[in-house]
Design an enzyme around this catalytic site. Structure first.
Site, short mmCIF file in Angstrom:
data_model
loop_
_atom_site.label_atom_id
_atom_site.label_comp_id
_atom_site.label_asym_id
_atom_site.label_seq_id
_atom_site.Cartn_x
_atom_site.Cartn_y
_atom_site.Cartn_z
N GLU A 1 7.74 -3.11 -2.15
CA GLU A 1 8.36 -2.99 -0.82
C GLU A 1 9.53 -2.02 -0.81
O GLU A 1 10.18 -1.84 0.21
CB GLU A 1 8.82 -4.37 -0.32
N TYR B 1 4.32 -11.66 5.97
CA TYR B 1 3.79 -11.49 7.33
C TYR B 1 2.89 -10.27 7.45
O TYR B 1 2.47 -9.94 8.55
CB TYR B 1 4.96 -11.37 8.32
N LEU C 1 0.88 -8.67 2.31
CA LEU C 1 0.89 -9.64 1.21
C LEU C 1 0.20 -10.95 1.56
O LEU C 1 0.02 -11.82 0.69
CB LEU C 1 2.34 -9.92 0.76
N1 PCA Z 1 4.41 -6.49 3.05
C1 PCA Z 1 5.41 -7.51 3.17
C2 PCA Z 1 6.37 -6.93 4.15
C3 PCA Z 1 5.54 -6.04 5.00
C4 PCA Z 1 4.30 -5.82 4.22
O1 PCA Z 1 3.30 -5.23 4.57
C5 PCA Z 1 4.78 -8.77 3.68
O2 PCA Z 1 3.54 -8.89 3.71
O3 PCA Z 1 5.52 -9.68 4.09
#
Ligand code: PCA
Length: 124
Positions: A78, A7, A10
């Protein structure tokens, strides 16, 4: 194959997508019910990124179908267990509900900006 609901950074077109691109087989639009989204920026962070936490509402994102080798790389990015926790969620997709991994934010939300749209993206 592993499925990961993403979300934030990524997603396709966002700054960390290149990390998963070599392992990517397929992408479906998806959303999850029972979570809220926040925007995090400043406070020593190297760049803006979002936080998904349990709450009322939908969060919009993408379900990535990835080779399993990608998971340890994502856990490292993460800071799994420190900044985010990788959990199972149920994502609604055009092909029906799918179980997927997702990174829930573990940190402090003080100063975080709520995103009631449930959607994050396009920050520099
Ligand atoms: N990366 C992960 C979690 C939050 C972020 O910036 C993602 O894109 O889901």
């Amino acid at each position: 194959m592993e499925r990961v609901f993403v979300y934030g950074t990524l997603k396709r077109g966002e700054r960390n997508h290149a990390l998963v691109a070599p392992y990517l087989h397929r992408v479906l639009p998806g959303r999850v019910l029972g979570y809220r989204l926040f925007h995090l920026e400043g406070g020593g962070r190297p760049y803006p990124y979002p936080a998904m936490v349990p709450g009322e509402g939908w969060v919009e994102g993408e379900v990535l179908f990835l080779d399993p080798e990608a998971l340890p790389l994502l856990d490292e990015l993460e800071e799994e267990g420190v900044e985010y926790r990788r959990v199972r969620v149920r994502a609604e997709t055009p092909e029906g509900p799918l179980e997927a991994w997702a990174y829930l934010y573990l940190g402090d939300l003080e100063g975080a900006r709520p995103l009631p749209s449930g959607s994050w993206g396009g920050y520099p």
